[in-house]
Design an enzyme around this catalytic site. Structure first.
Site, mmCIF file in Angstrom:
data_model
loop_
_atom_site.group_PDB
_atom_site.id
_atom_site.type_symbol
_atom_site.label_atom_id
_atom_site.label_comp_id
_atom_site.label_asym_id
_atom_site.label_seq_id
_atom_site.Cartn_x
_atom_site.Cartn_y
_atom_site.Cartn_z
ATOM 1 N N LYS A 21 -3.103 15.364 -3.312
ATOM 2 C CA LYS A 21 -2.065 14.576 -2.638
ATOM 3 C C LYS A 21 -1.182 13.844 -3.646
ATOM 4 C CE LYS A 21 -3.349 11.156 0.334
ATOM 5 N NZ LYS A 21 -2.660 9.891 0.058
ATOM 6 N N ARG A 26 4.270 13.610 -6.209
ATOM 7 C CA ARG A 26 5.066 13.508 -7.434
ATOM 8 C C ARG A 26 5.841 14.787 -7.695
ATOM 9 N NH1 ARG A 26 0.883 10.070 -7.511
ATOM 10 N NH2 ARG A 26 0.893 8.208 -8.816
ATOM 11 N N ARG A 122 0.401 -3.470 4.311
ATOM 12 C CA ARG A 122 -0.133 -3.347 2.951
ATOM 13 C C ARG A 122 0.748 -4.109 1.953
ATOM 14 N NH1 ARG A 122 -1.917 2.652 1.847
ATOM 15 N NH2 ARG A 122 -2.890 1.590 0.070
ATOM 16 N N GLN A 170 -0.062 3.355 -8.407
ATOM 17 C CA GLN A 170 1.175 3.234 -7.627
ATOM 18 C C GLN A 170 2.095 2.197 -8.249
ATOM 19 O OE1 GLN A 170 -0.009 2.595 -3.547
ATOM 20 N NE2 GLN A 170 -0.766 4.681 -3.326
ATOM 21 N N ASP A 313 -10.704 6.164 -4.192
ATOM 22 C CA ASP A 313 -10.568 6.741 -2.845
ATOM 23 C C ASP A 313 -11.865 7.387 -2.363
ATOM 24 O OD1 ASP A 313 -7.943 5.923 -2.780
ATOM 25 O OD2 ASP A 313 -7.134 7.851 -3.413
ATOM 26 N N LYS A 340 -6.456 -0.891 1.188
ATOM 27 C CA LYS A 340 -6.117 0.525 1.388
ATOM 28 C C LYS A 340 -5.661 0.723 2.846
ATOM 29 C CE LYS A 340 -6.954 1.813 -2.796
ATOM 30 N NZ LYS A 340 -5.838 2.198 -3.655
ATOM 31 N N ARG A 344 -11.476 -0.873 3.536
ATOM 32 C CA ARG A 344 -12.503 0.185 3.508
ATOM 33 C C ARG A 344 -13.911 -0.336 3.221
ATOM 34 N NH1 ARG A 344 -8.904 5.053 0.743
ATOM 35 N NH2 ARG A 344 -7.990 5.761 2.712
HETATM 36 C C1 S3P Z 1 -2.470 6.824 -5.649
HETATM 37 C C2 S3P Z 1 -3.012 5.732 -6.262
HETATM 38 C C3 S3P Z 1 -4.142 4.958 -5.695
HETATM 39 C C4 S3P Z 1 -4.858 5.726 -4.600
HETATM 40 C C5 S3P Z 1 -3.903 6.383 -3.644
HETATM 41 C C6 S3P Z 1 -2.985 7.335 -4.365
HETATM 42 C C7 S3P Z 1 -1.348 7.511 -6.310
HETATM 43 O O1 S3P Z 1 -3.627 3.760 -5.147
HETATM 44 O O2 S3P Z 1 -5.724 4.873 -3.886
HETATM 45 O O3 S3P Z 1 -4.629 7.099 -2.654
HETATM 46 O O4 S3P Z 1 -1.019 8.651 -5.906
HETATM 47 O O5 S3P Z 1 -0.779 6.945 -7.239
HETATM 48 P P1 S3P Z 1 -3.418 2.434 -6.033
HETATM 49 O O6 S3P Z 1 -2.449 2.720 -7.083
HETATM 50 O O7 S3P Z 1 -2.912 1.406 -5.054
HETATM 51 O O8 S3P Z 1 -4.785 2.099 -6.554
#
Ligand code: S3P
Length: 427
Positions: A21, A26, A122, A170, A313, A340, A344
């Protein structure tokens, strides 16, 4: 309510897990802002990534979905994107909203980004604070930090040097994408190493980005050049099948080409420490492997600290494995789980305890005592895809009675074929 598969005798065979994912998101973003045409194979056709795809279509990018599942993106360069006529909908996807908040902050038009009920709760200050330091005009709904997010054009963004207060790919990625359009060199110091797909993929699209462990720097004003992307299978989706094969007796399951970038592979280490039989045959890139998993007797473990971002995750499904392990499992430093798609920590404990698990919630994780047999109960995904899938794997261990799952459609966020794929390998 969906009636789940229960009382599994064994799991056998091979299963092709859908695409990663994080990499799928990206691949669309970077291909769309690159010059030229990129082909993406192994793309994850699930709701979250479709949200990202539709946003770039709304910005004028042509994206073709071919019958074999691959995707062709006709990139227009950052400057070629057009102002959208409506609000951009990130759906349930934090990755879409946070990464694009960074990218869009340097755009010459105003934008509104909306999300579903979960995404609208969030935290967004984690990206808005550094973006404002770069000069962005970005705000949440009615002065809050929550979506909808409103972005106004500014004359230009300035690069910053930023010490990350949380371990978050993120947030890191959001700042790097803003850094692409900023004046000067953006420097980020990570608290703990988080998934590095943005760094690796920006480099693949021709961006000069320097990475020295937790220090990253990128000069503004660089352009991206089209590049084909091969998306490996998602370890976060494979995790459900790995744990299923470990827990259901007489099982053996093979999963080809699963992404095992070291910043994502923490679950393998933790499960092996618990006594799991997992064989990894790495391909030549060293970033993905064919996995073979066999039923194993597990024992409790303790983990926390810098391994947490590499398995963040996967913690709900690791918690399920721990309910079947001999002894106590202690998970620490995982407070990020509270923000999240659901909290969770709370939801994992609440739903598995309904089935007879012994999970105590802590401030930053869980204490799980096992093994506990699991019994039938009505359970709820609370709209969280990973909770829904974890509960279906738990249900496989229930010998008598019916397990019903509320809000089972949530799995479509990351794994639309999950229930069918599972049914195809369970006896
Ligand atoms: C992700 C980063 C993670 C992850 C999310 C996907 C990403 O989140 O939990 O499912 O694709 O950069 P965080 O950056 O908030 O930890």
């Amino acid at each position: 309510m969906k009636e789940l598969l229960t009382n599994a005798n064994r799991i056998q065979g091979e299963i092709v897990i859908p695409g990663d994912k994080s990499i799928s998101h990206r691949s669309i973003m970077f291909a769309a802002i690159a010059h030229g045409t990129s082909k993406i194979t192994g793309f994850l056709h699930a709701e979250d990534c479709i949200s990202t795809m539709n946003i770039f279509r709304a910005l004028g990018v042509q994206i073709d979905e071919l019958e074999d599942g691959s995707v062709i993106v006709h990139g227009k360069g950052i400057e070629g994107l057009q102002a959208p006529s409506e609000a951009l909908d990130a759906g349930n996807s934090g990755t879409t909203m946070r990464l694009l908040a960074g990218l869009f902050s340097g755009f010459p038009f105003k934008l509104k980004m909306i999300g579903d009920a979960s995404l609208s709760k969030r935290p967004m200050n984690r990206v808005m604070i550094p973006l404002r330091q770069m000069g962005a005009s970005i705000s949440g709904s009615e002065g809050s930090e929550f979506a909808p997010l409103y972005i106004q054009p500014v004359d230009h963004l300035n690069a910053i040097e930023y010490d990350m207060p949380v371990a978050s790919a993120q947030v890191k990625s959001s700042i790097l994408l803003a850094g692409l359009t900023a004046k000067g060199t953006t420097i980020i110091h990570e608290k703990e190493k988080s998934r590095d797909h943005t760094e690796r993929m920006l480099r693949q699209f021709g961006v000069n980005i320097e990475v020295d462990d937790k220090d990253i720097s990128l000069e503004g004003g660089q352009t991206l050049t089209a590049s084909d992307v091969k998306v490996p299978a998602d370890i976060s989706s494979a995790a459900f099948f790995i744990v299923a094969a470990l827990l259901v007796k007489d099982s053996q399951l093979r999963m080809p080409n699963v992404g095992l970038n070291p910043t994502r592979a923490g679950i393998i280490e933790v499960l092996k420490n618990m006594g799991a039989f997992i064989e990894t045959e790495y391909n030549e890139t060293g970033l993905s492997a064919d996995l073979t998993v066999q039923s194993s007797d597990l024992k409790g473990t303790e983990f926390g600290g810098d391994i947490i971002p590499t398995l963040i995750d996967e913690i709900p499904i690791i918690a399920l494995a721990a309910t079947q392990a001999e002894g106590t499992t202690i998970i620490r430093d995982a407070q990020e789980l509270k923000v999240k798609e659901t909290d969770r920590i709370q939801v994992t404990a609440q739903e598995l305890n309904k089935m007879g698990a012994n999970i105590i919630e802590t401030e930053d994780g869980m204490i799980i005592t096992g093994p506990t047999p699991l019994h039938a109960a009505d359970v709820d995904s609370h709209g969280d895809h990973r909770i829904g899938m974890m509960l279906q794997i738990a249900a496989l261990l229930v010998e008598e009675g019916t397990v019903n799952l509320a809000d089972a459609e949530a799995v479509n966020i990351s794994f639309p074929s999950f229930f069918d794929d599972l049914a195809s390998i369970v006896d």
